[in-house]
Design a protein around this motif. Structure first.
Motif, mmCIF file in Angstrom:
data_model
loop_
_atom_site.group_PDB
_atom_site.id
_atom_site.type_symbol
_atom_site.label_atom_id
_atom_site.label_comp_id
_atom_site.label_asym_id
_atom_site.label_seq_id
_atom_site.Cartn_x
_atom_site.Cartn_y
_atom_site.Cartn_z
ATOM 1 N N PHE A 193 0.822 -1.213 0.000
ATOM 2 C CA PHE A 193 0.000 0.000 0.000
ATOM 3 C C PHE A 193 0.848 1.251 0.000
ATOM 4 C CE2 PHE A 193 -2.293 -3.195 2.432
ATOM 5 C CZ PHE A 193 -3.538 -3.180 1.843
ATOM 6 N N GLN A 241 11.938 -1.815 7.011
ATOM 7 C CA GLN A 241 12.426 -3.075 7.570
ATOM 8 C C GLN A 241 11.324 -3.839 8.302
ATOM 9 O OE1 GLN A 241 16.063 -2.477 9.730
ATOM 10 N NE2 GLN A 241 15.923 -4.466 10.750
ATOM 11 N N ILE A 242 10.465 -3.102 9.021
ATOM 12 C CA ILE A 242 9.432 -3.774 9.819
ATOM 13 C C ILE A 242 8.479 -4.561 8.917
ATOM 14 C CG2 ILE A 242 7.842 -1.783 9.923
ATOM 15 C CD1 ILE A 242 8.441 -4.201 12.807
ATOM 16 N N ALA A 243 8.197 -3.998 7.723
ATOM 17 C CA ALA A 243 7.299 -4.693 6.806
ATOM 18 C C ALA A 243 7.897 -6.031 6.378
ATOM 19 C CB ALA A 243 7.028 -3.824 5.588
ATOM 20 N N ARG A 280 8.352 0.852 1.335
ATOM 21 C CA ARG A 280 7.727 -0.145 2.200
ATOM 22 C C ARG A 280 6.733 -0.997 1.412
ATOM 23 N NH1 ARG A 280 4.487 2.286 6.960
ATOM 24 N NH2 ARG A 280 3.032 2.686 5.279
#
Ligand code: ATP
Ligand code: MG
Lengths: 231, 403
Positions: free
Chosen positions: A94, A112-114, A161
């Protein structure tokens, strides 16, 4: 046959509110996007573009209609047929109208978290996040927090992301609105290359008439109804 | 990537301030149990240290700590006659309030049966035990007397030969150790003038009575010191304490003494319980209730803090959900912050307590049991109080990230 489509939205209808505050944001909205196809969604403000995109993104279920991703039925009306969260994590990317970054994570960490929630190791995630940011010209701002970035820079982080997990479907709501026309075009071309190279289905809501040539198809939305613009 | 730590890092100042606040609150909870332990330790230190197996006190009293007790003088000899009894000592305790060098001196006077008991069991900070039968004392630190200082109590002057610490009566007064004789003398101190007047009036009474007229030697007797007059009871000890030899049967000895009609008898543990029930019970309840209250308050405050911390992150949480993060990731974020807050608070409480509690006028004892108990309470509070925030976070719709 159905396998050819990354996204199928069939006869979507969305009604916000009830009684005399009722708003029909979508009526009979349908769209099919094939693998590797990049489409634009145009339309005046309030025509229901964001409503459509969030419905297809499995965030904001429609009142009625069916949404299939990779040929599989996801939503039958408001009824989820699968675990929507894991579909979002694995197959969807998204970019939203307003940049949506986690304020306490740096640009790199936001990407990075994704990757990490999708099961990549922290080391791999970190490496890939930096690559993506570099690709979008954000390499030197990787350690900045969102509050220290301009709107356009934040949007580029959000795009990184969205691309991170190499999704089957990318949904972007005016991703280039905050970018200058040069960079805006560059981002659109990035999306197109991604679609064509990786077979990703891409839907982009945009007002930017100048970059329309990168798209394979152009849809127009008005009063909740989507129509294909004949080229 | 640990989201809890990333968020804390980003709001470090606020988080540290919050932790310090929580820490101070916990320090008070910690202090409460410390004060309670301190009161018990102080109250029972003497009983625990004096090395007695059995306490004999005035009949039907719960003395000598919980109430006044007087025992007959020959009791000590009777007690020594019981098989198994190794030593029998007189024990005297009473509280005085006099003036010393213009300052108020409030002190619990404890008499040691010199030379059997020279105060070897008294934990000395400096100086020495009692070396002679008269005019020496060991003073508790809280009395503010210096080693070598001379204080006048009644007609006599006593030299501080030793300093002890944490020797506090159940009333909270510092203890001064004297020999039994001195202790009694301090208690029944009467001024020279009063003694003279008492002797004269005694002589006059005797002279006027038939007895005095028939036996002139009585007049002679009456004008002597009180302690020399056979007809007048000599000052009495508060209790007699016994030590039993190895292999002696405590029950048997107790039974024998219980048969004597002029005294009551308690084991050391019984005496300890009497003391705690008598004077410490109410304090214990008071502090216990306070502690429970404080624990609840801490839990509520923690819950509110964690709830607001969560509210501040709702947008981020919605966004995480939107990109497909599982509930577990969100739950972990809140739970970890709760635990970090709890653990940090506990650490700060402990650190501050170590610095601050020793400055309190009475002992604050942080026992390992209490510390462990509090640690468990803190963990439970952290987890429970994060429920409200977790509940809120789980309610969040990914949609809200778009608003
Ligand atoms: N959460 C909501 N509750 C009620 N009405 C809503 C909500 N979201 C959107 N609407 C209404 O639905 C209609 C379509 O809104 P939507 O945001 O999809 O438009 P849009 O085409 O994205 O507009 P824009 O180009 O300004 O972003 C509008 O009339 C809007 O007011
Ligand atoms: Mg919109």
């Amino acid at each position: 046959m159905a396998d050819k489509f990354a996204i199928q939205a069939e006869d979507l209808k969305k009604i916000y509110g009830s009684g005399n505050t009722e708003v029909a944001a979508m009526q009979h909205a349908s769209m099919h996007v094939a693998y590797g196809e990049i489409v634009a969604l145009l339309g005046p403000s309030g025509s229901g573009k964001s409503t459509f995109l969030t419905a297809v993104g499995l965030i904001n279920p429609p009142t009625s209609g069916r949404i299939k991703i990779r040929g599989q039925l996801m939503l039958n009306g408001p009824q989820p047929m699968v675990d929507l969260k894991s579909i979002r994590r694995k197959y969807l990317g998204f970019v939203f109208q307003r940049s949506n970054l986690i304020p306490f994570l740096s640009a790199r960490e936001n990407v990075q978290i994704a990757l990490e929630i999708n099961g990549y190791s922290p080391q791999d995630s970190r490496k890939r996040a930096l690559e993506l940011l570099n690709e979008l010209g954000m390499g030197d701002r990787a350690d900045n927090f969102p509050s220290m970035l301009s709107g356009g820079q934040q949007q580029r982080v959000a795009i990184s992301r969205a691309l991170a997990n190499q999704p089957v479907v990318i949904l972007a709501d005016e991703p280039t609105a905050a970018l200058d026309s040069h960079l805006g075009r560059q981002v659109m071309e990035l999306f197109r290359d991604l679609a064509h190279k990786h077979g990703t289905g891409v839907i982009i809501v945009t007002h930017d008439q100048r970059a329309l040539d990168v798209f394979d198809a152009i849809y127009e939305m008005e009063d909740g109804i989507i129509e294909l613009r004949q080229l | 990537m640990n989201l809890a730590i990333k968020d804390i890092r980003h709001n470090l100042g606020r988080f540290v301030l919050t932790s310090v606040g929580i820490g101070m609150l916990m320090m008070i909870v910690m202090g409460m149990s410390g004060i309670y332990r301190g009161i018990i330790e102080d109250a029972t230190l003497l009983i625990d240290n004096i090395g007695a197996d059995i306490w004999i006190v005035q009949h039907n009293t719960r003395g000598p700590f919980a109430e006044l007790s007087r025992v007959p003088q020959n009791l000590i000899h009777r007690a020594l006659a019981i098989p198994g009894v190794v030593t029998a000592r007189n024990f005297v305790q009473h509280t005085i309030q006099r003036r010393n060098k213009g300052k108020r001196l409030r002190m619990t006077v404890v008499g040691l049966d010199w030379p059997i008991d020279k105060g070897k069991w008294v934990p000395l900070v400096s100086g020495r035990i009692l070396n002679q039968n008269h005019y020496e004392m060991i003073a508790d630190k809280s009395l503010d007397l210096r080693l070598g200082e001379k204080i006048k109590l009644g007609k006599n002057t006593y030299t501080v030969v030793g300093i002890t610490s944490s020797m506090i009566s159940s009333g909270g007064d510092g203890i001064g150790f004297f020999t039994v004789q001195d202790a009694i003398e301090i208690q029944f101190d009467t001024s020279g003038e009063a003694v003279r007047l008492e002797r004269i009036s005694r002589s006059v009474r005797v002279e006027k009575s038939d007895l005095g007229l028939k036996q002139p030697s009585l007049i002679e007797f009456a004008s002597q010191e009180s302690s020399q007059v056979p007809a007048l009871a000599s000052p009495q000890a508060s209790s007699v304490i016994l030590k039993l030899g190895p292999g002696a049967n405590l029950k048997q000895v107790m039974n024998i003494i219980a048969g004597w009609e002029d005294v009551s008898v308690y084991t050391s543990e019984g005496e300890r319980q009497l003391l705690l029930k008598g004077s410490v019970e109410k304090v214990r309840k008071q502090i216990g209730l306070f502690r429970i209250l404080l624990t609840f308050i801490s839990a509520i405050i923690m819950a509110l803090i964690l709830y607001t911390l969560t509210l501040d992150k709702l947008h981020s949480i919605a966004l995480l959900k939107l990109i497909g993060a599982s509930n577990w990731i969100v739950l972990k974020l809140i739970l970890q912050q709760a635990l970090i807050l709890g653990i940090l608070g506990y650490g700060i409480a402990y650190f501050l307590g170590q610095k601050i509690f020793p400055r309190f006028p009475r002992r604050v004892i942080l026992s390992n049991d209490d510390l462990l108990q509090l640690a468990i309470i803190v963990l439970v509070i952290s987890v429970v109080s994060s429920f409200l925030g977790i509940w809120k976070a789980l309610q969040v719709n990914p949609n809200e990230a778009l608003n």
